[in-house]
Scaffold this motif. Sequence first.
Motif, PDB file in Angstrom:
ATOM      1  N   HIS A 295      -1.117  -5.070   3.951  1.00  0.00           N
ATOM      2  CA  HIS A 295      -2.078  -4.604   4.936  1.00  0.00           C
ATOM      3  C   HIS A 295      -1.984  -3.100   5.133  1.00  0.00           C
ATOM      4  N   CYS A 296      -3.141  -2.472   5.434  1.00  0.00           N
ATOM      5  CA  CYS A 296      -3.184  -1.061   5.837  1.00  0.00           C
ATOM      6  C   CYS A 296      -4.427  -0.849   6.705  1.00  0.00           C
ATOM      7  N   SER A 297      -4.468   0.296   7.384  1.00  0.00           N
ATOM      8  CA  SER A 297      -5.615   0.660   8.241  1.00  0.00           C
ATOM      9  C   SER A 297      -6.359   1.816   7.603  1.00  0.00           C
TER      10      SER A 297
ATOM     11  N   ASN B 208       0.146   4.067   1.476  1.00  0.00           N
ATOM     12  CA  ASN B 208       0.162   4.611   2.842  1.00  0.00           C
ATOM     13  C   ASN B 208      -0.245   3.518   3.825  1.00  0.00           C
ATOM     14  N   PRO B 209       0.377   3.488   4.996  1.00  0.00           N
ATOM     15  CA  PRO B 209      -0.032   2.483   5.999  1.00  0.00           C
ATOM     16  C   PRO B 209      -1.382   2.823   6.638  1.00  0.00           C
ATOM     17  N   LEU B 210      -1.793   4.157   6.611  1.00  0.00           N
ATOM     18  CA  LEU B 210      -3.048   4.580   7.206  1.00  0.00           C
ATOM     19  C   LEU B 210      -3.719   5.587   6.298  1.00  0.00           C
ATOM     20  N   TYR B 211      -5.005   5.380   6.044  1.00  0.00           N
ATOM     21  CA  TYR B 211      -5.786   6.290   5.217  1.00  0.00           C
ATOM     22  C   TYR B 211      -6.877   6.934   6.092  1.00  0.00           C
TER      23      TYR B 211
ATOM     24  N   PHE C 182       0.845  -1.199   0.000  1.00  0.00           N
ATOM     25  CA  PHE C 182       0.000   0.000   0.000  1.00  0.00           C
ATOM     26  C   PHE C 182       0.875   1.242   0.000  1.00  0.00           C
TER      27      PHE C 182
ATOM     28  N   GLN D  11      -9.323  -2.702   9.061  1.00  0.00           N
ATOM     29  CA  GLN D  11      -8.101  -3.116   8.375  1.00  0.00           C
ATOM     30  C   GLN D  11      -8.451  -3.595   6.960  1.00  0.00           C
TER      31      GLN D  11
ATOM     32  N   THR E 129      -6.869  -5.734   3.667  1.00  0.00           N
ATOM     33  CA  THR E 129      -5.842  -6.669   3.222  1.00  0.00           C
ATOM     34  C   THR E 129      -5.877  -6.761   1.697  1.00  0.00           C
TER      35      THR E 129
END
Length: 786
Positions: free
Chosen positions: A294-296, A244-247, A242, A280, A282
Motif C-alpha cells: 500500500h501507498c498514498s 515510497n509510502p507517499l507520492y 512500494f 490510496q 494497492t
Amino acid sequence: MRSRMARGAWAWRTLWWHYFVLLWSLTDGQTRYSMPEELKQGSVVGNIAKDLGLGLTDILDRKLRVAAEAGKQYFTVDSGKGELVVNDRIDREALCGQSASCVLPLQVVTENPLQLHRIEVEIRDINDNSPVFMIEQKALNIAESSVVGVRFPLETAQDLDVGSNSVKSYTLSKSECFSLKIKQFHGGRRVPELVLEKVLDREKQSHHELLLTALDGGNPVKSGSMKIIVSVLDINDNIPVFKNPLYNITVPENNADEGSGEISLTGHLDYELTPVYEFQITAKDKGVPIMEGHCSVQIIVTDINDNMPEIILTSTPTPVREDAARGTVVALISVRDLDSGDNGKVALELSGNSPFTLKPSFSVYNVEITATDSGSPPLSSKKAIPVSISDVNDNPPVFSQPSYTVYLKENGVPGSILYSVSASDLDFGENAKVSYSILDSKVQDVSVSSYVYINSENGSIYSMHSFDYEKLKVFQILVQAKDQGSPSLSSNTTVHVFILDQNDNAPTVIYPSSAGLGSLSLQRMPRSAKAGHLVTKVTAVDADSGHNAWISYKVAEATDASLFGVNQYTGEVRTKRAVSEQDDSSQRLLIAIKDDGEPVQSATVTVSILLEDGLHEPILDIRHKAAESGGKTGRLALYLILSLASVSVLSVVTFLILAVKCVRNNSASCCVRRSDCDDYKNPNRNLQIQLNTDGPIKYVEVLGGDMMSQSQSFRSCMSPMSEYSDFTLIKPSSTSDFKEVLSVLDASLPDSTWTFESQQVSACQKTIPSIRYLNIHAFICMKVNC
C-alpha cells in the motif's frame, strides 16, 4: 474519495476567498458577527443599523440593504428594526469546506449619500455530520506466514465538520490476533492501520471479521463504521513493496487526458473546483496466497489563468445632476476572479475622456519584504505585510447641492416632510458620519426653529405647523452638516422655501355694501334709461393670488334676464335694452362672483332695482330735506357744502385741462401721471386722472395717496339727467368714517346717485402682483360734458 466530497465546497470557498481578499482591510472597528451554521430563516444575527450608527428612519430613507452576490442571498436587512437576519440556509461545509475559519465578507449599501460599509459574519461549525467511510466493507488477504507486527493501512473516514467536530479517533472490535494503530501524516491527517498481534493459523481460523469505527469530537459524539474481512492464506513469502509510502505529483489543470507515468487522467481537472486529489494505491502480486502493498498518492493541481474577471455592480447608478459636486459617489463596483495568485489579481480602469474616476473603497497596501543571504548562490525569501491606511478627518461634509429650492403648498399637514438634504463626506468611519442641524435665523421676527425641525441623522426637514400663503410667502432655512471627526468639520447650505397659494379664500363683496340691508342692495333708475345705462357696479376682492384671485361676475338669477347684464370682468351692471312700460317696477338680480381657482370659490350678492318715472336729481332732494330738517341736519349739510365748494375749484381746473387734452388727442381717456415706478416709490406724489365716457354716465376718477395702504380715491360723475351744476364731493378720512357719511346720505338721496366701492387699482400692480390694496371711491354727480 475525499476529492469528490470537497469539490462543491472548494468552489464556494474559492469564490468567497477571492472576493474576501479583494475587499479585506485591517481597519480597526470592523463590524463582525458570529453565528452557528444551519440557523433557521429569519434568525437575527445582529442589529446592523445600530452598529453602523444609523437611525431607524435611515433604514428606509437611505435604503439600507445587503448587496446581492453571485449565488444565494444569505442575509437581508429587516426594514423595520435594521437587524441583519438569515435569509437562506447556511451550510458551512458547502461554503468553506474543510477550512478552519469560515468568514463571509458582506457589503452593506446605503444611499443618499451612497456609501459602502464592510461587515464580516463568522460561520461557526456545528456537529451536523457523522464520519463516513467510502466503502462499507474491506477485504484483506493475509498470509499465515506474516510476522507479528506487520501493519495493513485501512480506509480513513471523512467528516465534513471541522475542528473538534471532525474525526478524532478510531476503535476496533475486540480481537486476539489484531489491534489498531493510528499513523500521523504531515498536515495532521490520520490513517488507521491494522496491526498483526498473533501468528495466524489458517487451519484453526481461515476468516476473521472486524468492525472499524470512526468517532468525531462533537457533543454528542457521532460515529461511522466499516466492516473488515480478513482471509488467511497459505504461505507467500514476499509482499509487494512500494519505493515510497507517499507520492506527490503536480499536474496543470489543463493537462490532456493522456498517460502520466503509471497514473492517467480520466477527466478534466479544474483547480477552482478541486485543487488537491488524495487516494490510496494497492499493489497485489500473483502469488499464492496474493500479497498486497500500500501507498498514498497526493496530486496537487496547479492553477492556470482560465477564468476572466467578473465585474459586479453592487449598487445601480442613479441619475447624476449636471451640477453634481466633485467626488460625488455614483455607483459601487466590485470585482472577483476565480483564479488564484497573480491570476486572480485584478486591476480596474476607466476608458479615456470620462468625467468619472475610480476610487478604492478600502485602502490597504501589501508591502513585500525580501531577505537575501550572502551565500553562493545566494538564497532569499519574501514576505508580504498588509498595511492599512487609517483615515484622518481632512474632508468636510459636502452637500449634494449648493442650495435647495422647495415649493410647498399652503395649508399642509403639520409634521409632514418638506424636503431632505444630504451631504457626503470623503473620509471613513466616524470621520464620515454626518449629522444635520438648523442654524438659528429669523422669519418674521420669529426663530425659524418655530416653523421647522430637522432629523439630525438623515437631513429630513419637517414642518411644525401649517403655512398660510396670505401671511408668509417665502423664507429661508440655513442647514449645517457636521461630521463626527476630531476636530469636526462642517459646511452649510440654504433651503429656500416658497409657499404656494391654494384657493382657500372665497371672493369678498366690497360693494354694494350690505350693512343694514342684509345681502340686498337697493338701486333706483329712471324708466327712460336706454341700452347700456350703468345701474351700479359690483366689486369684490379675493385674498388669494394669481389665478386663484381672478374674479368673474355673472348673473345667476334675474326677474327679467333680457333687461340687465353684468360685465364678466368689471362687475358693471348695465341695461341690455331700453326700459319699456311693460317692465315691472321692481327688478331683482342675483349676481354670482367666482374666482379662477381649483376648486372654485364663490360668493353672491343680490341687487334690487326700482324703475321710477320722472326721476329727478338728488341735489334737489338734499335742498328740500335740508330745509325741512332742523338743527343737526342743517349743520351737516352746511359742512358738506363748504367742503365741496373748496374742492370744486380744483375739479373745474382739472376738467378744463382734461377737456383740452381730449380734444387735441381725440382720445377716450387722458391720464397725467409720473412713471409707474416713481408712483410706487413716491406714493404721496401719485396723481392719476382718468376720464370714462363709456355709456350715458360720464365720470372722472382721481386717484391719490399711499399705494401701500388704503388709498383715497375721488370719482366725479356727470349725469345727463342732472339739472343742476352744483358739485358734491366727499373726501373720506377713513373707510369707516366714509361709510357713516354714506349712510346719512343714503337716507336722503336716491341710491343711483351715490356709489361706494373698493377695488384693486395700481399701475405698478402688474409688475408686483403680491401687493394688494383697497381704494375707496366716492362718486360725485354734476352736469358737465367733456
